[in-house]
Structure formats: structure tokens, C-alpha cells
Motif scaffolding. Structure first.
Motif, mmCIF file in Angstrom:
data_model
loop_
_atom_site.group_PDB
_atom_site.id
_atom_site.type_symbol
_atom_site.label_atom_id
_atom_site.label_comp_id
_atom_site.label_asym_id
_atom_site.label_seq_id
_atom_site.Cartn_x
_atom_site.Cartn_y
_atom_site.Cartn_z
ATOM 1 N N LEU A 277 -10.798 11.173 -15.485
ATOM 2 C CA LEU A 277 -9.482 10.180 -16.309
ATOM 3 C C LEU A 277 -9.200 9.525 -15.057
ATOM 4 N N ALA A 278 -9.878 9.016 -13.728
ATOM 5 C CA ALA A 278 -8.954 8.476 -12.488
ATOM 6 C C ALA A 278 -9.694 6.615 -12.811
ATOM 7 N N THR A 279 -10.668 7.398 -13.830
ATOM 8 C CA THR A 279 -11.024 5.493 -14.128
ATOM 9 C C THR A 279 -10.326 5.234 -15.385
ATOM 10 N N LEU A 280 -9.808 5.863 -16.264
ATOM 11 C CA LEU A 280 -9.063 5.112 -17.114
ATOM 12 C C LEU A 280 -7.300 4.851 -17.228
ATOM 13 N N TYR A 281 -7.241 4.987 -16.327
ATOM 14 C CA TYR A 281 -5.761 5.115 -16.294
ATOM 15 C C TYR A 281 -4.798 4.634 -14.931
ATOM 16 N N ALA A 282 -6.652 4.182 -13.799
ATOM 17 C CA ALA A 282 -6.262 3.895 -12.427
ATOM 18 C C ALA A 282 -5.538 2.576 -12.447
ATOM 19 N N ARG A 283 -4.420 1.994 -11.254
ATOM 20 C CA ARG A 283 -3.917 1.299 -11.550
ATOM 21 C C ARG A 283 -3.728 0.830 -10.198
ATOM 22 N N THR A 284 -4.001 -0.482 -9.399
ATOM 23 C CA THR A 284 -3.504 -1.052 -8.104
ATOM 24 C C THR A 284 -2.072 -1.731 -7.816
ATOM 25 N N GLY A 285 -1.727 -1.045 -7.206
ATOM 26 C CA GLY A 285 -0.502 -2.231 -6.293
ATOM 27 C C GLY A 285 -0.373 -2.554 -5.179
ATOM 28 N N SER A 286 0.291 -3.236 -5.193
ATOM 29 C CA SER A 286 0.539 -3.994 -3.246
ATOM 30 C C SER A 286 1.799 -3.772 -2.850
ATOM 31 N N PHE A 287 1.726 -3.921 -1.012
ATOM 32 C CA PHE A 287 3.066 -3.829 -0.853
ATOM 33 C C PHE A 287 2.333 -4.993 0.794
ATOM 34 N N ALA A 288 4.338 -5.627 0.632
ATOM 35 C CA ALA A 288 3.861 -6.455 2.540
ATOM 36 C C ALA A 288 4.122 -5.354 3.392
ATOM 37 N N LEU A 289 3.817 -5.938 4.522
ATOM 38 C CA LEU A 289 3.518 -5.037 5.463
ATOM 39 C C LEU A 289 3.688 -6.085 6.058
ATOM 40 N N GLY A 290 4.840 -5.963 7.510
ATOM 41 C CA GLY A 290 5.377 -7.037 8.806
ATOM 42 C C GLY A 290 5.031 -6.088 10.600
ATOM 43 N N PRO A 291 4.630 -6.334 11.380
ATOM 44 C CA PRO A 291 3.555 -6.702 12.272
ATOM 45 C C PRO A 291 4.287 -5.342 12.759
ATOM 46 N N ASP A 292 5.945 -5.240 13.081
ATOM 47 C CA ASP A 292 6.100 -3.931 12.904
ATOM 48 C C ASP A 292 6.488 -2.341 12.449
ATOM 49 N N ASP A 293 6.304 -2.764 10.784
ATOM 50 C CA ASP A 293 6.208 -1.850 10.262
ATOM 51 C C ASP A 293 5.407 -0.535 9.983
ATOM 52 N N ILE A 294 5.260 0.447 10.019
ATOM 53 C CA ILE A 294 4.851 1.560 9.980
ATOM 54 C C ILE A 294 4.790 2.332 8.495
ATOM 55 N N VAL A 295 3.491 2.262 8.038
ATOM 56 C CA VAL A 295 3.095 3.040 6.526
ATOM 57 C C VAL A 295 3.055 4.887 6.785
ATOM 58 N N LEU A 296 3.494 5.733 6.643
ATOM 59 C CA LEU A 296 3.951 7.469 6.573
ATOM 60 C C LEU A 296 2.862 7.120 4.724
ATOM 61 N N LEU A 297 1.876 8.407 5.170
ATOM 62 C CA LEU A 297 1.566 8.641 4.434
ATOM 63 C C LEU A 297 0.971 10.502 4.261
#
Length: 373
Positions: A277-297
Motif C-alpha cells: 500500500l505504500a505506493t498508493l499513499y506515500a507523500r513526501t514532505g520537506s523541512f529546512a535544515l540549518g548548519p547547526d541543526d541536528i536531525v534525530l531519528l
């Protein structure tokens, strides 16, 4: 007692052996000084029994021989041994032989266990490759905590792939935990490494992963929704452009900005991978990332970890207590804090953390100026 704990104790046995030796000396001395009708030498069997609890068959046999020699010496100091004394000596020899025999069997099982565990750990590490510290302009750090004590990995996964002008990252969580989920994790990781560098965008990458998983029979029935993998896909451009993000049933990323966690506004997640079902409902978003920002997953194992009172781990609140630093210091801090919060690592599920920061590439050095002709 686990064999790992036994190995650790064997490393300290020069100190531990003092106990059985002192016990033999004390029992022998007291037995010699007391009247002949008081017999303490049968207690000498305790010495090899204690030795077997922290050492192998050889040292246990040596202590047993010393205890038996002490028994004979006590009998000789009190004159010709009576029948009961001879029986006590034979009983000590028989029990000591049994203790040494079982210590030998345990040594054999320990060697076999260490060999099998070494092979298993090698296979697990081959499935979940260590992430590079740097991928393009990204500084990456990760940590993995397996719910099963004897495992290095389980059902959680993460991976990184380079493209000509961006870096793609994935973090995921297979339904279930422990070694039963390793096969599913290996399938998703293999599909990611094979397709991440060539698919033009994240929806087609998600479709490729979904198709690879759905087409492969699993241990459970995927058609009934019993077997699936949540995943979070990111595409981080090398320049200062926004980060593309697509979630297939996975927790959203957190952006640590100025020491504060911020959850970016992203579309609702698509269904997990493996359900077709991933193909039917997949939607991509985006967000800005500064040089000092850390993304945590992270995976559900972090968010659903509980303390002794049953309270879930408050990840955003704990990030606020982080003193600051680079991605490695962030995941190291959260790892220690999570283990402390759960009472020493009593995790109900596998837990994974992945953090990265994008640094602007250094400006090219100016070309040297030519002097006058």
C-alpha cells in the motif's frame, strides 16, 4: 550463570582463589587443634565446589587435590585412620571427582557457546553494517540497543546511501524483535542498498522497498497485516536545500535546533512496507535544515521504553537536558539516559537512534594571482 559472566570471573580468579585456599587452611588447622572425635575435614569438599563456580576444570582439580591432601594429612596426624575416617576420605575424593567432571562439561559447553555466539554476532554485524561517520557534508552518529541480551541487532535497522548530489538515509522497525526479525531487516536493508542510489525520488524508493518485501514470503502472513516494516526515508541534498522526508508508518524526525527539539510539519505517514500500500499513499514532505541543526531519528523502542512506574520515555524532554555538542554526543547522551530510565537496559523492544548534521562545504580556495610578466 551466563558464560560471559563466567569468563569475566575467570579473569579475576587469582583473587577469587584466595577464598577456597583460605577455607582449606582454616578447616585443616581447626581439625588438627580440636579433639579427634570432632571431625571438620568433610567440609573440605566445599573448597572445590566453590572453585568450580568461578573457574574451570583444571583449577578445580588442583583445589580438589589440595583438599584431599589436607584430609589425608589430618588423618595421619591423628594416628592410623579409623574406618569412618577412611570412608570420609573416599567420599571427599568421589564428590571432588564429580565436581571436577561437571566443571569439565561446563567448560566444553562454554567453548561451544562462545564459538556459536561469535558466528551469530558476525552474521548480525554483516546484516547491519556500521554507518559511516561522514557521508558527503553529513556528520552521522548512531546507536543500537537490542532487546535480547545475546543479540547485537534485532528488528530495527538503519542505512545510508550516497547519490551524486545528496545522501539518503533510512531508519526502520520490523514488526517483532530479536533474532526472529533479523531476516526481515536483512531483506529491507538489501533492497535499500540496491535501489537507494538510483531511484529518482523517495516515493519510487518506497515503492521498490515495498515491492521487494511484499514479494518475499515472510514468517508471518503479510496479506493479513501481520508482517510489516515501518520506515522513514530522507534525502538530504549536499547544498543548503530542504530535506525531503517520507514516512511509512514510522515516527517523524526531530530537529534539534538551539538545544530544543522541533517536530517538522510533514504529511501523514503512509502504511508500513510489506502491505503493498505504500505506493498508493506515500507523500513526501520537506523541512529546512540549518548548519547547526541536528536531525534525530529513532524507532518505537525508544519512544515506548518505560520506567519502573510504566511511564513512557519522554524523548523531547530528555533532549532539552542534553548539554549540547555534535551528533555523536547526542546519541551517546540519549543512550545512557535511556538505559538509566529503563533501569539498566530492560527494554521491551529493540531501540535505535540515528543523528546527523549537515555542514556547509568549505569554500574553494581562491586561485593564485599571477604576478607581472
Amino acid at each position: 550463570m551466563s558464560f560471559d559472566l563466567l569468563s569475566a570471573r575467570e579473569g579475576r580468579r587469582p583473587f577469587w582463589i584466595a577464598g577456597p585456599l583460605a577455607l582449606i587452611a582454616v578447616i585443616t588447622l581447626v581439625d588438627v587443634l580440636t579433639p579427634p572425635q570432632v571431625r571438620l575435614s568433610p567440609f573440605l569438599v566445599v573448597a572445590p565446589a566453590i572453585t568450580a563456580s568461578f573457574s574451570g576444570a583444571r583449577l578445580t582439580a588442583a583445589v580438589a587435590a589440595l583438599a584431599l591432601g589436607a584430609e589425608v594429612a589430618v588423618d595421619m596426624t591423628e594416628g592410623p585412620p579409623a574406618l569412618n575416617q577412611s570412608v570420609a576420605t573416599l567420599a571427599l575424593a568421589a564428590v571432588s571427582a564429580l565436581v571436577v567432571f561437571f566443571a569439565y562439561l561446563r567448560d566444553q559447553y562454554a567453548r561451544h557457546y562462545r564459538h556459536v555466539r561469535s558466528l551469530a554476532l558476525t552474521a548480525q554485524k554483516a546484516v547491519l553494517r556500521p554507518l559511516p561517520e561522514h557521508a558527503g557534508p553529513l556528520h552521522i552518529a548512531s546507536v543500537y540497543l537490542a532487546a535480547e541480551a545475546e543479540a547485537v541487532i534485532g528488528g530495527d535497522l538503519y542505512a545510508v546511501a550516497r547519490r551524486p548530489h545528496s545522501t539518503r538515509l533510512m531508519i526502520g522497525d520490523v514488526r517483532g524483535k530479536g533474532l526472529d526479525a533479523v531476516g526481515e531487516a536483512a531483506l529491507v536493508l538489501g533492497a535499500f542498498h540496491a535501489t537507494a542510489h538510483r531511484e529518482p525520488d523517495l516515493p519510487t524508493l518506497a515503492a521498490a522497498l515495498d515491492g521487494a518485501l511484499a514479494a518475499t514470503p515472510g514468517p508471518l502472513d503479510r496479506a493479513a497485516g501481520e508482517d510489516f516494516v515501518t520506515a522513514l526515508l530522507l534525502d538530504v541534498p549536499d547544498d543548503a536545500g530542504p530535506v525531503s522526508c517520507l514516512s511509512c508508518g514510522h515516527p517523524a524526525p526531530l530537529v534539534v535546533r538551539g538545544g530544543l527539539p522541533v517536530e517538522p510539519a510533514l504529511p501523514d505517514p503512509a502504511p508500513p512496507l510489506g502491505l503493498g500500500l505504500a505506493t498508493l499513499y506515500a507523500r513526501t514532505g520537506s523541512f529546512a535544515l540549518g548548519p547547526d541543526d541536528i536531525v534525530l531519528l529513532c524507532t518505537d523502542g525508544v519512544l515506548e521504553a518505560r520506567d519502573r512506574a510504566g511511564t513512557f520515555y519522554p524523548l523531547p524532554d530528555r533532549i532539552r537536558t542534553w548539554p549540547g555538542g555534535d551528533p555523536q554526543s547526542l546519541v551517546s547522551y540519549l543512550r545512557g539516559d535511556l538505559l538509566h530510565y529503563t533501569g539498566g537496559g530492560n527494554l521491551g523492544d529493540d531501540a535505535a537512534l540515528l543523528a546527523f548534521r549537515r555542514r556547509d562545504p568549505p569554500a574553494p580556495a581562491p586561485a593564485p594571482r599571477e604576478g607581472p610578466a
